[in-house]
Scaffold this motif. Structure first.
Motif, PDB file in Angstrom:
ATOM      1  N   THR A  87       0.828  -1.206   0.000  1.00  0.00           N
ATOM      2  CA  THR A  87       0.000   0.000   0.000  1.00  0.00           C
ATOM      3  C   THR A  87       0.863   1.258   0.000  1.00  0.00           C
ATOM      4  O   THR A  87       0.681   2.157  -0.832  1.00  0.00           O
ATOM      5  CB  THR A  87      -0.943   0.008   1.215  1.00  0.00           C
ATOM      6  OG1 THR A  87      -1.785  -1.153   1.177  1.00  0.00           O
ATOM      7  CG2 THR A  87      -1.810   1.253   1.227  1.00  0.00           C
ATOM      8  N   PHE A  88       1.803   1.331   0.936  1.00  0.00           N
ATOM      9  CA  PHE A  88       2.678   2.500   0.996  1.00  0.00           C
ATOM     10  C   PHE A  88       3.593   2.566  -0.230  1.00  0.00           C
ATOM     11  O   PHE A  88       3.856   3.652  -0.766  1.00  0.00           O
ATOM     12  CB  PHE A  88       3.514   2.483   2.275  1.00  0.00           C
ATOM     13  CG  PHE A  88       2.774   2.972   3.491  1.00  0.00           C
ATOM     14  CD1 PHE A  88       2.314   4.281   3.558  1.00  0.00           C
ATOM     15  CD2 PHE A  88       2.534   2.128   4.566  1.00  0.00           C
ATOM     16  CE1 PHE A  88       1.624   4.745   4.674  1.00  0.00           C
ATOM     17  CE2 PHE A  88       1.852   2.581   5.689  1.00  0.00           C
ATOM     18  CZ  PHE A  88       1.401   3.888   5.746  1.00  0.00           C
ATOM     19  N   GLY A  89       4.078   1.400  -0.661  1.00  0.00           N
ATOM     20  CA  GLY A  89       4.944   1.368  -1.837  1.00  0.00           C
ATOM     21  C   GLY A  89       4.219   1.841  -3.086  1.00  0.00           C
ATOM     22  O   GLY A  89       4.750   2.639  -3.879  1.00  0.00           O
ATOM     23  N   GLY A  90       2.979   1.357  -3.271  1.00  0.00           N
ATOM     24  CA  GLY A  90       2.189   1.784  -4.422  1.00  0.00           C
ATOM     25  C   GLY A  90       1.835   3.252  -4.349  1.00  0.00           C
ATOM     26  O   GLY A  90       1.815   3.956  -5.373  1.00  0.00           O
ATOM     27  N   TYR A  91       1.566   3.746  -3.139  1.00  0.00           N
ATOM     28  CA  TYR A  91       1.240   5.159  -2.951  1.00  0.00           C
ATOM     29  C   TYR A  91       2.420   6.040  -3.357  1.00  0.00           C
ATOM     30  O   TYR A  91       2.256   7.018  -4.110  1.00  0.00           O
ATOM     31  CB  TYR A  91       0.864   5.386  -1.491  1.00  0.00           C
ATOM     32  CG  TYR A  91       0.297   6.745  -1.174  1.00  0.00           C
ATOM     33  CD1 TYR A  91      -0.534   7.409  -2.065  1.00  0.00           C
ATOM     34  CD2 TYR A  91       0.568   7.357   0.046  1.00  0.00           C
ATOM     35  CE1 TYR A  91      -1.078   8.640  -1.753  1.00  0.00           C
ATOM     36  CE2 TYR A  91       0.033   8.590   0.374  1.00  0.00           C
ATOM     37  CZ  TYR A  91      -0.784   9.224  -0.533  1.00  0.00           C
ATOM     38  OH  TYR A  91      -1.325  10.463  -0.221  1.00  0.00           O
ATOM     39  N   ALA A  92       3.602   5.681  -2.868  1.00  0.00           N
ATOM     40  CA  ALA A  92       4.792   6.464  -3.200  1.00  0.00           C
ATOM     41  C   ALA A  92       5.126   6.382  -4.693  1.00  0.00           C
ATOM     42  O   ALA A  92       5.506   7.381  -5.313  1.00  0.00           O
ATOM     43  CB  ALA A  92       5.980   5.971  -2.372  1.00  0.00           C
ATOM     44  N   ARG A  93       4.926   5.219  -5.261  1.00  0.00           N
ATOM     45  CA  ARG A  93       5.311   5.024  -6.667  1.00  0.00           C
ATOM     46  C   ARG A  93       4.364   5.716  -7.636  1.00  0.00           C
ATOM     47  O   ARG A  93       4.798   6.249  -8.677  1.00  0.00           O
ATOM     48  CB  ARG A  93       5.357   3.526  -6.971  1.00  0.00           C
ATOM     49  CG  ARG A  93       5.732   3.212  -8.411  1.00  0.00           C
ATOM     50  CD  ARG A  93       6.051   1.746  -8.584  1.00  0.00           C
ATOM     51  NE  ARG A  93       6.428   1.429  -9.949  1.00  0.00           N
ATOM     52  CZ  ARG A  93       6.864   0.236 -10.347  1.00  0.00           C
ATOM     53  NH1 ARG A  93       6.984  -0.751  -9.456  1.00  0.00           N
ATOM     54  NH2 ARG A  93       7.189   0.021 -11.605  1.00  0.00           N
TER      55      ARG A  93
END
Length: 536
Positions: free
Chosen positions: A319-325
């Protein structure tokens, strides 16, 4: 020197003088039939709402066609404006946190918070996005992953990248951007009310730009737009809540979850909201918000443990990785290839959040006296975003995991958005208990939103008062339920489209109010900073 009626932001003495306006709350108010009405905001707002309700009932097909046409036009013509407005709001908030004005305390240097941090966070969360998270917490990530709703940025569904994009895009829709929109409105209201002594109403936030003209026709237009946006934004959420609660009752007890049940739920919950709103913030909204947070936390912890703590941890990273990306690509309005996703989801969400911002912003302002600008913005941006990320990883991640494992109804596709939460819970232990808890949460979030929304509209339509008469509170709570019922009735089998059309249509005009508010707030904070330095 500025023209008559307009403040000169370069003159501390002159600006401070014009802030001390002779305007008194209630000078234009008249009391009739137990209503404390601010001319002409109450009459125009109430008249337009009553006209919409009865006109829609008399001419349902024409009303439905008009709403859907307005939504389609706004999503195509003003998509870049809506997306850019949210971007501006977020960048503006981040700048205020970093700048010296972040040290300014709402209410003055001696002001102290009225509510504990826990109660404050609970009220922020419950009033801001509670019903929406219950409705879309599973459905949205699962829908993006399976391409049921269109995938973000054209990424192929059912892939590892689709999982990351689905969770990241969902958090994008519920994270920093919407809370930045809320924060701009809330901070503007709190600053001009508590630091400059102006009425707690939307028009006050434009004093640095309009001067005494905010008490005239321009101010009336601003406040009327705020009332209309608030009512339709609330009605959208209340409609979602009624749909989900009816679907849950049908899922658990085999009841008909159709329009009749949904309207009955709206009527019942509106009655409970009337009781709550009469008890005020401490006896109503605060109590319900704390109950909501406790129940929501309990349900979320159960889903995490029952689903798999390891899987939850992996989903939270995704979730956080996709948000940042994907935050920057999703924030770009130029050259988008994922038009269905972009227009039907992101642009709808941005219009919905903006339509909610007068309500949520004023409610946050009313409970945030005593916080510094930096504390206020950091909390309003970060805390709800972090909680939302955990929620989406728990609920949305569990839904995607069940789809991948071929377990339950979700693996066969999404048939009814309102049922998705209960279909996910069905594959976990104690499904009947947790589904019932989910219904209760939806209903209590329903009451909290209606309650706090009516308190806000009372304040706007009475010229900034926070103690509007009982009859007036009853009127606005009833109108919120009536609009939600009408929109659901207009939509028929496509009720979701009617709800979305109402929110988008009222969100657009307030978008321009939001952008001007950023300018006005920057002038006010700059003045306060200069004044503090001069008095130091």
């Amino acid at each position: 020197m500025a023209e008559a009626g307009s403040p000169d932001p370069d003159s501390i003495t002159e600006l401070e003088q014009v802030y001390r306006t002779e305007y008194e709350i209630g000078q234009d108010n008249v009391e009739r039939l137990g209503l404390d009405m601010h001319n002409p905001v109450f009459f125009v707002s109430a008249g337009l709402i009553v006209l919409f309700v009865f006109g829609s009932l008399l001419f349902p097909e024409e009303a439905k066609t008009g709403l859907e046409a307005a939504k389609a036009w706004i999503q195509v013509v003003f998509d870049g404006v809506l997306l850019s407005a949210a971007n501006v709001a977020l960048l503006f908030c981040l700048a205020l946190i970093a700048l010296p004005v972040g040290r300014i305390r709402l209410g003055g240097n001696d002001a102290r918070p009225e509510f504990s941090l826990l109660s404050w966070f609970a009220m922020l969360f419950a009033a801001g996005i509670g019903i929406g998270l219950m409705f879309w917490g599973v459905a949205e990530p699962a829908g993006y992953y399976t391409d049921w709703y269109g995938t973000p940025l054209g990424i192929e569904g059912y892939s590892a990248e689709a999982r990351r994009a689905a969770l990241g895009a969902t958090l994008y829709h519920w994270g920093l951007h919407p809370w930045a929109v809320y924060a701009v409105v809330a901070l503007s209201l709190a600053f001009f009310a508590y630091n400059k002594g102006l009425p707690l109403t939307i028009r006050s936030t434009f004093y640095p730009l309009l001067g005494d003209r905010v008490w005239g026709p321009l101010g009336n237009i601003i406040d009327t737009l705020a009332v209309l946006a608030t009512l339709f934004g609330l009605a959208t959420s209340l409609g979602f809540g009624a749909q989900q609660a009816a679907a849950g009752l049908g899922f658990l007890f085999g009841l008909d979850g159709g329009l009749t049940t949904q309207l009955a739920i709206i009527a019942g919950v509106t009655g409970l909201a009337l009781v709550s709103v009469l008890r005020g913030i401490n006896g109503g909204v605060k109590l319900l918000s704390n109950v909501n947070m406790g129940l929501a936390l309990l349900l979320m912890l159960f889903v995490i443990v029952a689903g798999s703590i390891t899987a939850f941890g992996a989903n939270l990273v995704e979730t956080f990785g996709g948000y940042a990306r994907y935050m920057l690509p999703l924030s770009n309005p130029i050259g988008r290839e994922d038009e269905t996703f972009y227009h039907e989801w992101t642009i709808f969400y941005w219009a919905w959040w903006i339509s909610w911002s007068p309500f949520v912003g004023m409610f946050i302002a009313r409970v945030s006296r005593g916080r510094t600008v930096r504390q206020f913005l950091a909390a309003v941006l970060i805390v709800p975003t972090a909680i939302t990320a955990v929620w989406m990883a728990a609920f949305g991640g569990s839904g995607i995991d069940q789809i991948d494992a071929g377990v339950g109804a979700l693996a066969e596709g999404i048939d009814d958005d309102a049922l998705v939460l209960f279909q996910m819970l069905e594959n976990l232990p104690l499904a009947s208990i947790t589904s019932m808890l989910g219904i209760v949460l939806v209903l209590v979030f329903f009451v909290t939103s209606s309650d706090s929304g009516s308190l806000v509209i009372d304040s706007i339509t009475s010229g900034g008062k926070t103690d509007a008469p009982v009859t007036q509170r009853v009127f606005w709570v009833t109108m919120e339920g009536a609009i939600a019922a009408v929109l659901l009735s207009l939509g028929g089998t496509a009720a979701l489209d009617a709800l979305q059309a109402g929110a988008v249509s009222t969100g657009l005009p307030f978008t321009f109010v939001l952008l001007m508010m950023c300018i006005s707030l920057s002038l006010g904070l700059n003045h306060e900073s200069k004044l503090n330095r001069a008095l130091a």
